[in-house]
Design a protein around this motif. Structure first.
Motif, mmCIF file in Angstrom:
data_model
loop_
_atom_site.group_PDB
_atom_site.id
_atom_site.type_symbol
_atom_site.label_atom_id
_atom_site.label_comp_id
_atom_site.label_asym_id
_atom_site.label_seq_id
_atom_site.Cartn_x
_atom_site.Cartn_y
_atom_site.Cartn_z
ATOM 1 N N ALA A 54 0.883 -1.195 -0.084
ATOM 2 C CA ALA A 54 -0.011 -0.142 0.078
ATOM 3 C C ALA A 54 0.633 1.256 -0.078
ATOM 4 O O ALA A 54 1.805 1.466 0.642
ATOM 5 N N ARG A 100 -2.043 4.872 2.948
ATOM 6 C CA ARG A 100 -1.940 4.579 4.320
ATOM 7 C C ARG A 100 -2.126 5.761 5.378
ATOM 8 O O ARG A 100 -3.163 5.665 6.161
ATOM 9 N N VAL A 140 -2.660 7.595 16.886
ATOM 10 C CA VAL A 140 -2.251 6.339 16.807
ATOM 11 C C VAL A 140 -1.918 5.950 18.388
ATOM 12 O O VAL A 140 -2.084 4.925 19.079
ATOM 13 N N THR A 164 4.100 -0.594 11.850
ATOM 14 C CA THR A 164 3.409 -1.305 10.586
ATOM 15 C C THR A 164 2.386 0.096 9.928
ATOM 16 O O THR A 164 2.497 0.479 8.818
ATOM 17 N N VAL A 165 1.622 0.349 10.840
ATOM 18 C CA VAL A 165 0.807 1.235 10.452
ATOM 19 C C VAL A 165 1.419 2.825 10.034
ATOM 20 O O VAL A 165 0.943 3.407 9.180
ATOM 21 N N HIS A 175 7.277 -10.279 3.760
ATOM 22 C CA HIS A 175 6.906 -10.132 5.099
ATOM 23 C C HIS A 175 8.039 -9.637 5.828
ATOM 24 O O HIS A 175 9.173 -9.849 5.782
ATOM 25 N N ASP A 198 3.737 -11.097 10.422
ATOM 26 C CA ASP A 198 2.564 -11.863 9.696
ATOM 27 C C ASP A 198 3.165 -13.142 9.118
ATOM 28 O O ASP A 198 2.366 -13.721 8.216
ATOM 29 N N GLN A 238 -8.338 0.695 14.293
ATOM 30 C CA GLN A 238 -6.697 0.755 14.051
ATOM 31 C C GLN A 238 -5.822 -0.385 14.377
ATOM 32 O O GLN A 238 -4.897 -0.555 13.583
ATOM 33 N N LEU A 291 -3.447 -3.542 5.886
ATOM 34 C CA LEU A 291 -3.547 -2.324 4.731
ATOM 35 C C LEU A 291 -2.726 -3.141 3.411
ATOM 36 O O LEU A 291 -3.337 -3.057 2.259
ATOM 37 N N TYR A 320 -4.319 -3.994 -0.188
ATOM 38 C CA TYR A 320 -3.746 -3.514 -1.402
ATOM 39 C C TYR A 320 -3.581 -4.205 -2.654
ATOM 40 O O TYR A 320 -3.854 -4.192 -3.584
#
Lengths: 252, 182
Positions: A59, A64, A97, A131-132, A194, A233, B9, B16, B20
């Protein structure tokens, strides 16, 4: 086992969907059947070619941050789109966040968690935050001799940073994070698409464990006076492989 | 910040990239993938209450997948229409083709672009199961949840998708071979 049955089991076998007993039975059968063996080899090479060479589309950072912060300028597609996410929604999502992480820690604390629960929660939160916010790495380097001194200079200890590129885990870099109010080293490895966070701090006595939550796997052990947490992940098996490589490289 | 914001969140945003990647492979371009994912995230946010205990990754991917197929039906109707009939009629095709072929495909020598073009050329229903299985490493059970198809159908689509890919490579490889001999 009949050939017909064996051939129909090859795909679920390659996909890791067979139970251990059936897998064993199939493996024994395949050794004696050239056609099944050729089919299996084809399935495997196709699968590994896809994993190695198919594009993984990450992404864009602007998408994001657009979803997070509602910065419409950054989030809006160039032109021609009529589907914009309403700004009020984005504002309410993007309030912070850090506040989210704090709130969830506070919620857990009210329920009377153990120290280990708290630590794990911090680790999941740290990984999710990184990650976010696309801030997985502060020092980006595949060179262990760059990453290790960078981390050591900012911590009261020197974490091991082995080069495992020969074993399929590329070093991507490192960062500092906070777990349980304490600064920890985070060494970031990459396997295929990953990202794997390896969190390291001087050890307290903890029992090894492996668990998963919301699609993320966590693997924990202590070695040579250091505590390690691996979170990603990536599937649990391969994460376990990395744990064993780290144990081996840290010595007895 | 509300409970829903926090859950969104914590549970959704970490996936995400997966969202995507799926949208990019199904729509075939960045611009539309971005639109579809934004749209899907808004839906995910509104229905975050349904997420109780379920794993967030397949849940989000199901929303993204449905948004992609709506987009395909509206913008690329030929990609979704008809393509499935052949498959489902072929039914469980697990052992329909045991044609000999080379012992292993010389996939190491295959150009990255050739491989990606071949995946992109697959009909959407095969493309999506292959992406979910090989790139997202979802189990059959989760793929069934994402696509809304029974596990048996997931297996036959995977099998057929793989066979189609392998065939397209063999065509490419034999072109290369015959070209080399000339």
């Amino acid at each position: 086992m009949k050939q017909e049955d064996a051939l129909s089991l090859l795909q679920p076998y390659v996909d890791g969907e067979l139970d251990a007993a059936t897998s064993l039975e199939l493996e024994r059968y395949v050794m004696g059947d050239a056609i099944a063996r050729a089919q299996l080899a084809r399935l495997r090479s196709l699968s590994s070619a896809l994993r190695a060479a198919a594009d993984y589309h990450v992404a864009p950072a602007s998408l994001r941050s657009g979803i997070l912060s509602g910065t419409r300028g950054a989030a809006a597609p160039p032109k021609g789109s009529t589907r914009h996410v309403p700004a009020h929604w984005l504002r309410s999502v993007g309030i912070g966040v850090a506040a989210a992480a704090f709130a969830s820690i506070a919620t857990v604390a009210l329920l009377g968690p153990t120290q280990q629960d708290l630590t794990e929660h911090d680790i999941f939160a740290a990984h999710a935050r990184a990650t976010v916010s696309d801030r997985l790495i502060d020092v980006a380097s595949s060179d262990q001799h760059t990453v290790k001194p960078w981390l050591s200079a900012r911590l009261g200890f020197s974490p091991p940073v082995p080069d495992l590129s020969g074993r399929g885990f590329e070093l991507a870099g490192g960062r500092i994070d906070v777990v349980g109010g304490q600064r920890v080293a985070v060494i970031v490895y990459r396997r295929r698409q990953h990202m794997i966070d390896v969190l390291v701090r001087p050890a307290r006595e903890e029992t090894p464990s492996a668990k998963s939550r919301d699609g993320f796997n966590l693997n924990h052990f202590t070695q040579n006076g250091m505590s390690f947490w691996l979170i990603s992940d990536l599937n649990a098996n391969e994460l376990g492989d990395l744990a064993r490589l780290l144990v081996a490289s840290a010595g007895p | 910040m509300s409970e829903n914001d926090r859950r969104f969140q914590d549970a959704v945003l970490p996936h995400l990239d997966a969202a995507y990647n799926l949208a990019r492979w199904l729509t075939g371009n960045d611009h539309d993938a971005r639109d579809v994912v934004q749209d899907a995230c808004l839906r995910a946010y509104r229905s975050i209450g349904q997420l109780r205990g379920a794993s967030a990754r397949p849940w989000l991917l199901a929303i993204v997948r449905n948004a992609c197929f709506s987009w395909l039906r509206a913008n690329r109707p030929t990609e979704v229409a008809g393509s499935l009939d052949d498959t489902e009629r072929a039914g469980s095709t697990a052992r329909e083709d045991t044609s000999p072929g080379p012992e292993t495909l010389a996939l190491e020598n295959l150009d990255r672009k050739v491989l990606n073009d071949a995946i992109a050329a697959l009909p959407a229903p095969y493309r999506e199961v292959l992406i979910l299985r090989e790139l997202e490493e979802l189990s059959y059970h989760d793929i069934a949840n994402v696509t809304g198809a029974p596990v048996g159908t997931v297996m036959s689509r995977l099998s057929r998708g793989r066979r189609l890919l392998a065939q397209s490579f063999q065509v490419v490889l034999s072109h290369v071979e015959s070209g080399g001999r000339r």
